[in-house]
Design an enzyme around this catalytic site. Structure first.
Site, PDB file in Angstrom:
ATOM      1  CE  LYS A 174      -1.293   2.915   3.096  1.00  0.00           C
ATOM      2  NZ  LYS A 174      -1.405   4.149   2.310  1.00  0.00           N
ATOM      3  CD  GLU A 249      12.615   5.367   8.398  1.00  0.00           C
ATOM      4  OE1 GLU A 249      12.653   5.861   9.528  1.00  0.00           O
ATOM      5  OE2 GLU A 249      12.793   4.916   7.237  1.00  0.00           O
ATOM      6  CB  CYS A 282      12.619  10.072   8.267  1.00  0.00           C
ATOM      7  SG  CYS A 282      13.370   8.910   7.976  1.00  0.00           S
ATOM      8  CD  GLU A 382       9.823  13.641  11.051  1.00  0.00           C
ATOM      9  OE1 GLU A 382      11.257  13.429  10.793  1.00  0.00           O
ATOM     10  OE2 GLU A 382       8.839  12.973  11.194  1.00  0.00           O
TER      11      GLU A 382
END
Length: 479
Positions: A174, A249, A282, A382
């Site tokens: 997906k 992750e 990231c 973040e």
């Protein structure tokens, strides 16, 4: 506008169970570039059933046969690289050259590294000389659900699909519904490579829909997810009732420690890395920690890099950065930039609003804040945009404390010409990866973090092992 309203299930492109269409928006123009369909429970069930049916035969194939399929996938992928670059530029905004040279190339790099690692992979290994009849066998997990993000589409797809195939798993992918075009092209590549029916399947959908359906499905043995920490937590909870293997992750808030003895390119290198891919990585070094004796000069240098960083359409060639992926992401970044100002950080470059001369597209001004304290929002959250926070420090101990003052733990960076100091600091940083003086991670080195960055280990041998279960066998070879 491209019509991409089919799913790849059981070796064929099929219509969704019902119409639930979504436009894919080009972030450079804010115009629709394609229309896809979002799957529902019936689509997910069909894909999982195909993968489950294919698993017994695929898991028993010889490793050499699986390797041959992956080598063919690599050949086709490289042949269709320009198509893939076009898709990535138009779905998530990576500039034309960067899309081909970095985004697409990341997929080739990972596939080749997996091929190299797999050639020497031992599926049955002795426990040790102390127990000659005890063996450890590495075996496929089963049906794996793969949920990938929009920021590095082929980087993440190849880090999941390729080791799953090599391990002997069957899978349902997906991709992000924001950037699905590259994954649909990847499905075409796997189809051309001649994988057996049901080994690889693709269903488009969003997180609350297909993502949750895969996470809760009793016939899915493992979920591998890359994305936000918030979504990773939700997936873990959703998967709990079926006790499936979950590998995450997630996000990061990397610290880049610049000591006074760092090389003269350290600050430039760090700022460019922060702005790279429009800050949508990231592992971006978004917190620059600078020793106070060189702090003022570092702030000036970072501000100059931001001012010199060009922002332009992803459709143009060149070394500029493109837009961020969506209006929602753009608005989130704008809010965080404003929070930085409101909380007292010193804005030295960039700031809120569109770059000068731009009236459409999700473009963000490369932004640098100085005098940031660790309790500020921009130092803790973040941002996922081209925003750099600079923080001063006085001692090595203080630098380590600031770097570790975050719930994330993906990648940290150290800049110093003192090897002993670099090594000492690296061992004390709480993160899955540490990069020093601009040296890249070695080919096949695992990518992953700790804490709220998840604990995945993607790439190379460890990335292969992620998609397998270990089995202890005693009495091996005893008559």
């Amino acid at each position: 506008m491209l019509d991409k309203r089919k799913f790849y299930i059981d070796g064929a492109w099929v219509d969704p169970a019902r119409a639930n269409d979504l436009e894919v928006i080009d972030p450079s123009t804010e115009e629709a570039v394609a229309v896809i369909s979002l799957g529902d429970q019936a689509d997910t069930d069909r894909a999982v059933a195909a993968a489950k049916a294919a698993f017994p035969a695929w898991s028993r194939t010889e490793p050499a046969e699986r390797l041959a399929h992956v080598q063919k996938i690599l050949d086709i992928y490289q042949r269709r690289a320009e198509e893939m670059a076009w898709a990535i530029s138009h779905e998530m905004g990576a500039p034309q050259d960067m899309s081909l040279d970095d985004q697409v190339a990341a997929g080739s790099y990972h596939i080749q590294n997996f091929i190299t690692a797999f050639k020497d992979f031992q599926f049955i290994r002795p426990l040790g000389s102390h127990a000659p009849a005890s063996m450890i066998a590495w075996e496929p997990v089963g049906v794996v659900g793969l949920i990938t993000p929009w920021n590095w589409p082929m980087n993440q797809v190849t880090l999941k699909v390729i080791p799953a195939l090599l391990a002997g798993d069957t899978c349902v992918l997906k991709p992000s519904e924001i950037a699905p075009l590259s994954s649909m092209l990847f499905a075409e590549i796997l189809d051309e490579a001649g994988l057996p029916k049901g080994v690889f399947n693709l269903v488009n959908g969003d997180g609350p829909g297909v993502g949750t359906q895969l996470s809760t499905h009793r016939d899915v043995d493992m979920i591998s997810f890359t994305g936000s920490t918030r979504a990773g937590i939700a997936i873990t909870k959703a998967a709990a009732d079926t006790l499936k293997k979950v590998v995450l992750e997630l996000g990061g808030k990397g610290a880049n420690i610049v000591f006074a003895d760092a090389d003269d390119k350290a600050v430039v290198r760090g700022a460019r890395h922060c702005f790279y891919n429009s800050g949508q990585s990231c592992n971006a070094p978004t917190r620059m920690l600078v020793e106070r004796s060189v702090y003022d000069r570092a702030v000036e240098t970072a501000a100059r890099v931001a001012q010199e960083t060009q922002v332009a359409s992803a459709h143009q060639p060149g070394r500029h950065i493109g837009p961020v992926v969506s209006r929602q992401q753009w608005e989130k970044i704008q809010d965080l930039i404003q929070q930085g100002i409101d909380e007292g950080a010193r804005l030295v470059a960039g700031g809120p609003g569109l770059p000068e001369g731009v009236n459409r597209g999700y473009f963000v001004r490369p932004t640098v804040f100085a005098d940031v304290s660790t309790d500020m929002t921009i130092a803790q959250q973040e941002i996922f945009g081209p925003v750099l926070s600079i923080i001063p420090f006085d001692t090595e101990e203080q630098a380590i404390g600031i770097a570790n003052d975050t719930p994330y733990g993906l990648t940290n960076y150290v800049q110093s010409q003192d090897g002993a100091k670099r090594n000492r600091v690296a061992r004390r940083l709480r993160s899955g990866m540490v990069e020093m003086n601009g040296a890249p991670r070695g080919a096949g080195s695992a990518f992953g973090g700790v804490g709220m960055s998840g604990r995945a280990r993607e790439g190379g041998v460890m990335g292969l092992e992620e998609f397998m279960d270990s089995k202890a066998i005693s009495g091996w070879g005893i008559d």
